[in-house]
Each structure stands twice: as structure tokens, then as C-alpha cells.
Design a protein around this motif. Structure first.
Motif, PDB file in Angstrom:
ATOM      1  N   ASP A 275      54.329  45.885  19.184  1.00  0.00           N
ATOM      2  CA  ASP A 275      53.088  46.307  20.136  1.00  0.00           C
ATOM      3  C   ASP A 275      51.691  46.540  19.212  1.00  0.00           C
ATOM      4  N   LEU A 276      51.942  46.900  18.149  1.00  0.00           N
ATOM      5  CA  LEU A 276      50.419  46.917  17.439  1.00  0.00           C
ATOM      6  C   LEU A 276      50.167  45.454  16.610  1.00  0.00           C
ATOM      7  N   GLN A 277      51.538  45.009  16.505  1.00  0.00           N
ATOM      8  CA  GLN A 277      50.950  43.745  15.759  1.00  0.00           C
ATOM      9  C   GLN A 277      50.280  42.705  17.031  1.00  0.00           C
ATOM     10  N   LYS A 278      50.977  42.765  18.172  1.00  0.00           N
ATOM     11  CA  LYS A 278      50.576  41.998  19.289  1.00  0.00           C
ATOM     12  C   LYS A 278      48.822  42.449  19.586  1.00  0.00           C
ATOM     13  N   LEU A 279      48.484  43.861  19.240  1.00  0.00           N
ATOM     14  CA  LEU A 279      47.141  44.394  19.676  1.00  0.00           C
ATOM     15  C   LEU A 279      46.491  43.527  18.534  1.00  0.00           C
ATOM     16  N   ARG A 280      46.693  43.462  17.351  1.00  0.00           N
ATOM     17  CA  ARG A 280      46.240  42.650  16.454  1.00  0.00           C
ATOM     18  C   ARG A 280      45.740  41.199  16.992  1.00  0.00           C
ATOM     19  N   CYS A 281      46.934  40.452  17.521  1.00  0.00           N
ATOM     20  CA  CYS A 281      46.499  39.256  17.908  1.00  0.00           C
ATOM     21  C   CYS A 281      45.723  39.096  18.906  1.00  0.00           C
ATOM     22  N   ARG A 282      45.611  40.290  19.850  1.00  0.00           N
ATOM     23  CA  ARG A 282      44.637  40.032  21.009  1.00  0.00           C
ATOM     24  C   ARG A 282      43.289  40.245  20.503  1.00  0.00           C
ATOM     25  N   VAL A 283      43.104  40.910  19.370  1.00  0.00           N
ATOM     26  CA  VAL A 283      41.709  41.219  18.819  1.00  0.00           C
ATOM     27  C   VAL A 283      41.465  39.796  18.154  1.00  0.00           C
ATOM     28  N   ASN A 284      42.194  39.413  17.443  1.00  0.00           N
ATOM     29  CA  ASN A 284      41.918  38.366  16.491  1.00  0.00           C
ATOM     30  C   ASN A 284      41.642  36.896  17.141  1.00  0.00           C
ATOM     31  N   TYR A 285      42.435  36.757  18.213  1.00  0.00           N
ATOM     32  CA  TYR A 285      42.569  35.536  18.905  1.00  0.00           C
ATOM     33  C   TYR A 285      41.867  35.458  20.175  1.00  0.00           C
ATOM     34  N   HIS A 286      41.572  36.540  20.707  1.00  0.00           N
ATOM     35  CA  HIS A 286      40.903  36.490  22.236  1.00  0.00           C
ATOM     36  C   HIS A 286      39.577  37.475  22.164  1.00  0.00           C
ATOM     37  N   ALA A 287      39.734  38.423  21.498  1.00  0.00           N
ATOM     38  CA  ALA A 287      38.507  39.263  21.703  1.00  0.00           C
ATOM     39  C   ALA A 287      37.180  39.264  20.533  1.00  0.00           C
ATOM     40  N   LEU A 288      37.741  38.858  19.469  1.00  0.00           N
ATOM     41  CA  LEU A 288      36.720  38.580  18.394  1.00  0.00           C
ATOM     42  C   LEU A 288      36.354  37.114  18.447  1.00  0.00           C
ATOM     43  N   ARG A 289      35.164  36.768  18.953  1.00  0.00           N
ATOM     44  CA  ARG A 289      34.265  35.656  19.306  1.00  0.00           C
ATOM     45  C   ARG A 289      33.163  35.584  18.460  1.00  0.00           C
ATOM     46  N   PHE A 290      32.692  34.616  18.292  1.00  0.00           N
ATOM     47  CA  PHE A 290      31.328  34.417  17.590  1.00  0.00           C
ATOM     48  C   PHE A 290      30.320  34.377  18.766  1.00  0.00           C
ATOM     49  N   THR A 291      29.164  34.471  18.539  1.00  0.00           N
ATOM     50  CA  THR A 291      27.943  34.634  19.402  1.00  0.00           C
ATOM     51  C   THR A 291      27.806  33.150  19.771  1.00  0.00           C
ATOM     52  N   ASP A 292      27.170  33.074  20.871  1.00  0.00           N
ATOM     53  CA  ASP A 292      27.006  31.673  21.639  1.00  0.00           C
ATOM     54  C   ASP A 292      26.284  30.760  20.964  1.00  0.00           C
ATOM     55  N   PRO A 293      25.205  31.201  20.045  1.00  0.00           N
ATOM     56  CA  PRO A 293      24.026  30.298  19.335  1.00  0.00           C
ATOM     57  C   PRO A 293      25.269  29.549  18.217  1.00  0.00           C
ATOM     58  N   ILE A 294      26.303  30.309  17.462  1.00  0.00           N
ATOM     59  CA  ILE A 294      27.317  29.896  16.298  1.00  0.00           C
ATOM     60  C   ILE A 294      27.960  28.974  17.274  1.00  0.00           C
ATOM     61  N   LEU A 295      28.708  29.267  18.538  1.00  0.00           N
ATOM     62  CA  LEU A 295      29.635  28.401  19.105  1.00  0.00           C
ATOM     63  C   LEU A 295      28.884  27.034  19.479  1.00  0.00           C
ATOM     64  N   GLU A 296      27.900  27.238  19.787  1.00  0.00           N
ATOM     65  CA  GLU A 296      27.189  26.053  20.393  1.00  0.00           C
ATOM     66  C   GLU A 296      26.942  25.038  19.204  1.00  0.00           C
ATOM     67  N   MET A 297      26.412  25.409  18.059  1.00  0.00           N
ATOM     68  CA  MET A 297      26.113  24.758  16.837  1.00  0.00           C
ATOM     69  C   MET A 297      27.396  24.092  16.430  1.00  0.00           C
ATOM     70  N   GLY A 298      28.293  25.049  16.321  1.00  0.00           N
ATOM     71  CA  GLY A 298      29.734  24.528  15.997  1.00  0.00           C
ATOM     72  C   GLY A 298      30.401  23.229  16.533  1.00  0.00           C
ATOM     73  N   LYS A 299      29.941  23.643  18.151  1.00  0.00           N
ATOM     74  CA  LYS A 299      30.508  22.385  18.959  1.00  0.00           C
ATOM     75  C   LYS A 299      29.653  21.164  18.737  1.00  0.00           C
ATOM     76  N   ILE A 300      28.456  21.393  18.437  1.00  0.00           N
ATOM     77  CA  ILE A 300      27.711  20.055  18.074  1.00  0.00           C
ATOM     78  C   ILE A 300      28.287  19.472  17.032  1.00  0.00           C
TER      79      ILE A 300
END
Length: 597
Positions: A275-300
């Protein structure tokens, strides 16, 4: 009658005279022959003496050469790498050749009978990080399990991806301690001197709300009855487990109420309950995202790569001068290279003297751009493939990159596909620029790395979680010998061996046994199997990763790829792994920071 007798006497006299003349000539000829023979004997004797002298000198030289070869260490294998150039062949026509024509690199990747851009087994696996029923019952809501007046602060260390691992683990540590987590502070004082704070790189609101059922998170430390708290700063050993945190940190936290854990990178064990490993994954792959300006430039950037080709490779190329200096590797650049990198190495006062040959033999040297190009061609990628390169300053500049660009002319970077104005909001901040590369590399069809640093590891884990997209990391320990000997074989022999050595290093499912390696690279607790998977043989395409291959994989994870400059200019050793023991001898030094991406 008298006349006839007179003529007869004259004839007899003439005959006698001719006979005497012949006898004199014979004597002279015999003398000449004797003289010639004598001269020949003298000449032969002198010639024999000369040859004897030459033979003696030659023998001495051979003895000296033998002694020199024995006493002098063998030339480093890398002398061959930057000095050699490859020959590119279009059908049977040689375009360029600076060495034996046996090794001729084709422009085509060939037909290998497999799909280059995906794994046919990826459909049988998916990321799964939902908490178990027992965890849900225990947590119910973060505020019910969080102790009042128990605050955890975190000071991360290193570059973007190293700090990312610290942020992920900080959430799990706060859960273990039943403490409120204050938004982690990013490292603004190390080599990169990036002044960005958490909110300028990551989406704070999403981070807090996504984890509200796991851990209570505040943007800043509240005041204590109108007064500011005075945090107690401390540091835990690397890979500290739950027992370690309970014994080391919790008593201090109960007494002082606020604890700041400094240099927080890789301070949490790889081996935790599921369960602690799964919490790690929820943080890494779902909760910790870049700001919108970074994501938008990355998408471009991604869209522009897609406009150039349906599929593309993203190459994370670590070949900066400081990384090469720390590694202790040598790449055949002579005294200039030794002088350049030697001067940089002096920044680490306690850095040991390296043995370049030994380092490379153990697979701990980053592959050169040329070697990466040759590996990709052998794996089936032709010259028409487009490559996005995420890289800092490459040692040797364009000269070092030239062989890779000759193999793959469609060579791109964020600087070549975006304007200066578009990159202006990010270009002064190394963390934000690294975030753009992270986004593009994450969305690439194939991700390739010449090293095993933080970005390579954390992206490898992410790509496994989201469908096992191809992620190629070189089996440097085996490839080293192959690159060294490549001119003694044909291209087909070379390519066949590359493909054999890379089995287990291509991002396929089940390449690494559960629980082995860094969790961020191999999040096995968070990867589930779909129905329809009939046998383990099918899972591995008929090839199982042997213990020897796995051991090579683990041995090729060199810590030097992560070590950074110290603020004090020195480097010290890492504290012992705390997975099995929470004890630590006082005074034992530790690695201050990892060389990060």
C-alpha cells in the motif's frame, strides 16, 4: 722449294705466338677470377658482420618493445571511439570510409521481423495504484489520522528529477509519521542555481487535492499561537524504512513538533509494504504534474515532432563535461581531454583517482553519441528516423555529435523546433527547461538513454506504468567490448550481437524481477496483468531474463551518474542502506547530493 719451307716456318711461328698469347690471357683471366673470388670473400665477411650488427640491434629493439608493452598499461578502449569514423552504405555504394571496408554501416535498419515502435506484450499489462480495502478503511480521511502539531518539512536536493523523487517519497514519509506535510522546498543553491519554487514547476492545487485522502498537505507552515515555529533540521540515511523513520524522526517530531529533513533524495527504502508503494505511484503518476504553461509548451513541441514524422525517438543524452569528469572515463581526446576534465574533477576534493579502463569495463561510462547511433542502427532504426535530443552541453560540441548526426540526419531539440521567444519564459530556469524535455521524452514512441541517471530511471518507470512503451537503455558492460572490436567483424555480425546483448534492456514487461532495482524505475507493485495472458513464456516473447542478465542490469546502475557538486566543494561517502538496519555510526559521511538531470 725454299719458298715453301720459308712459308712453313712463318706459319709455325705464328701458331706458336698465338698459343703464347692465349696462355698469357688465360693466366690474366685466372688472376682476375682469383681476384674476384677474393673480393667476394672479403665482401661476404663484411656483409655478415653488418647483418650480425643489424640482427643484434633488431633483437635489442624487440626486447625493449616487449618490455614496454608489458610494463605500460594497455591503451584505453576509448582511444578507438572518437578516433574512428564509420562508413555509411546505401545498398552497395560506400559513401564514406576511413577504415577497413569490412565494417560498413547501412542507411537502412533492415527488416528484423519485429515492431520497432511498440511491444506486442504491452496490452497485457496496465498501471494499478488504487489503495487496498484495508488501506481505505484505515485512512478514510487524512485529517482523522494526522496528529495535530506534527509538521514535516522537506528540503529537496539536486536537479529536477532528483527533486521529484524526494517529493514523491516525502508524501509517503508524512503518511508513515502521521504528520502534516508542508509543500517541499526545491533546491535553489546547487550547481544549477534555479530560483524556481514548487508552484512555478508543479501544479500545487492538484497535488494537494489529489492526495487529500492520504496525507494532509499545507502550502506553508502555520504559526504557533502567533509565533513562528522553529523547525528542527535533521538528516536520515539513504533508503530509510518505516522502522527507521519511527525510531529516528518520530521522537524528535513529538518533542519539537516541526522537523525539516534536509538533502531529501533517495531517503526512503525501495522495499515497503504494497500500500505504501501504491501511494508512491499515485503521487508520481497522478498527483505530481507540471504547471499548465510547461504542459502547454511541451504539447507544442510534441505536435511539431509529430508533424515531422509519425513516430520519433527521444534520446536523453548525458555527455556534459562535468558528468564525464566525475565518471573518470576517458574518450580518446588525448592531453586536451585529460586536462579539461582533470580541471573539473578538482572541484570534488575527495574524489578518488579513477581507472578509466576499469570504469568502462564495468559498464559505467556513458555511451558516446556515435555509439548510441550505432546501437540504434543495429536495433533496426534507419537514417529516416527522427530523433529529439534532450541534452545539456555536449563535450566536444558539434565534432562529438557529428557521427550521430551522420547516422540520423533528422536531428532535433527544443531549441531547433521552437523559437527563442517561445522558450523565453523557461530558458533562464534549468528546472523548467528540463521539465519540457521530460514531457517530450515521456510522449515519445521510443525513449533512449546513454546513461542510467535520474531522468532515465524515473521515465523508465513511468513508461512501464503507462503501457510499457519501448524504453532502451544500453547494456554498456557488454557493448563496451563490442564497440572496441567492431572493426574486426562485418556489420551483420556486429548488429546481431547488439540485438543479443540488448535483450532485457528494451523496456519489455518482466525484464526485472519484482523488488529489484530502484522502485521509481521498476514500480512492480503498481503494474497488473490483464486477462488473456496464458503463460510466462508468452509474457517474455519466449525469452526469460536470466539471473546473469539481471545482475548485469543491477551492476550497470552506477551511483556516479547521480552525484552532484557539493556546496562545500567536497564529496563524501553514502550512509549504509537502512533497509535492514536503522543503526548508524556517528561521523560516517554520506553522499551530499546526486548528480541529477
Amino acid at each position: 722449294m725454299l719458298l715453301m719451307l720459308k712459308n712453313l716456318d712463318q706459319l709455325i711461328f705464328s701458331v706458336r705466338m698465338k698459343k703464347k698469347k692465349r696462355e698469357r690471357n688465360s693466366i690474366l683471366l685466372q688472376g682476375s677470377n682469383d681476384l674476384f673470388i677474393g673480393l667476394n670473400v672479403i665482401l661476404c665477411r663484411k656483409r655478415h658482420r653488418v647483418f650480425s650488427f643489424i640482427s643484434a640491434v633488431s633483437g635489442c629493439l624487440l626486447l625493449l618493445l616487449f618490455a614496454f608493452s608489458v610494463l605500460t598499461p594497455p591503451p584505453t578502449a576509448t582511444d578507438h571511439f572518437l578516433a574512428h569514423h564509420f562508413s555509411v552504405v546505401r545498398k552497395t555504394q560506400v559513401v564514406e570510409s576511413n577504415f577497413d571496408e569490412v565494417f560498413q554501416v547501412p542507411t537502412s535498419g533492415g527488416n528484423l521481423g519485429r515492431h520497432l515502435w511498440s511491444s506486442n506484450q504491452s496490452k497485457f499489462y496496465y498501471g494499478c495504484s488504487n489503495a487496498s480495502k484495508s488501506y481505505v478503511v484505515y485512512v478514510s480521511a487524512a485529517d482523522l489520522k494526522t496528529h495535530p502539531n506534527r509538521y514535516l518539512m522537506i528540503a529537496t536536493s539536486g536537479g529536477l528529477n532528483q527533486q521529484r523523487t524526494g517529493i514523491i517519497d516525502a508524501v509517503v514519509v508524512a503518511y508513515i509519521l502521521n504528520a502534516t506535510l508542508v509543500i517541499p522546498k526545491l533546491d535553489q543553491h546547487s550547481y544549477w542555481k534555479d530560483t524556481s519554487d514548487f508552484a512555478e514547476i508543479f501544479n500545487v492545487d492538484l497535488f494537494i487535492s489529489s492526495l487529500s485522502r492520504d496525507v494532509e498537505i499545507l502550502e506553508e507552515l502555520p504559526r504557533n499561537g502567533g509565533k513562528a515555529w522553529v523547525p528542527r533540521s535533521m538528516r536520515v540515511p539513504r533508503k530509510c524504512n518505516s522502522k527507521c523513520y519511527h525510531s529516528r524522526v518520530l521522537p524528535v517530531l513529538n518533542k519539537r513538533h516541526v522537523v525539516e529533513l534536509t538533502k531529501f533524495d533517495y531517503r526512503l527504502s525501495n522495499r515497503l509494504e504494497t500500500d505504501l508503494q501504491k501511494l508512491r505511484c499515485r503521487v508520481n503518476y497522478h498527483a505530481l504534474r507540471f504547471t499548465d504553461p510547461i504542459l502547454e509548451m511541451g504539447k507544442i513541441l510534441i505536435e511539431r515532432m509529430r508533424m515531422k514524422a509519425k513516430h520519433f525517438i527521444a534520446l536523453h543524452l548525458r555527455f556534459e563535461p562535468d558528468m564525464l569528469a566525475f565518471s573518470g572515463c576517458y574518450y580518446g581526446g588525448g592531453e586536451k581531454e585529460r586536462g579539461d576534465l582533470g580541471a573539473i574533477r578538482k572541484r570534488w576534493k575527495t574524489l578518488h583517482v579513477s581507472n578509466p579502463e576499469k570504469v568502462r569495463t564495468h559498464g559505467r561510462c556513458p555511451l558516446t553519441p556515435e555509439e548510441i547511433g550505432l546501437m540504434l542502427r543495429a536495433l533496426g532504426f534507419g537514417s529516416d528516423v527522427h530523433i529529439y535530443v534532450a541534452s545539456g552541453e555536449v563535450y566536444g560540441g558539434e565534432e562529438t555529435l557529428a557521427p550521430l548526426k551522420a547516422l540520423f540526419p533528422n536531428f532535433h531539440s527544443k531549441e531547433t523546433i521552437a523559437s527563442k521567444d517561445e522558450l523565453a519564459p523557461f530558458s533562464a530556469f534549468s528546472g523548467r527547461m528540463a521539465a519540457l524535455d521530460y514531457v517530450v521524452c515521456d510522449e515519445s514512441d521510443v525513449f533512449v538513454t546513454n546513461n542510467n541517471g535520474n531522468m532515465a530511471r524515473i521515465l523508465a518507470g513511468r513508461r512501464r506504468y503507462f503501457g510499457h512503451r519501448p524504453t532502451i537503455r544500453p547494456n554498456a558492460k557488454k557493448l563496451y567490448k563490442l564497440f572496441l572490436d567492431r572493426n574486426n567483424m562485418t556489420w551483420d555480425e556486429f548488429a546481431s550481437k547488439v540485438r543479443t546483448y540488448q535483450i532485457g534492456y528494451m523496456g519489455e514487461p518482466k525484464e526485472v524481477k519484482p523488488g529489484r532495482g530502484e522502485f521509481h524505475e521498476n514500480p512492480d507493485s503498481c503494474i497488473c496483468e490483464s486477462k488473456g495472458l496464458e503463460s510466462s513464456q508468452e509474457r517474455n516473447d519466449g525469452v526469460e531474463v536470466s539471473d546473469e542478465q539481471e545482475q548485469q542490469s543491477l551492476e550497470s546502475d552506477p551511483d556516479w551518474t547521480d552525484i552532484d557538486y557539493l556546496d562545500t566543494g567536497g564529496l563524501s561517502k553514502e550512509l549504509p542502506n537502512a533497509d535492514s538496519s536503522v543503526s548508524n555510526k556517528h561521523g560516517q559521511p554520506e553522499v551530499e547530493a546526486f548528480f541529477s538531470d
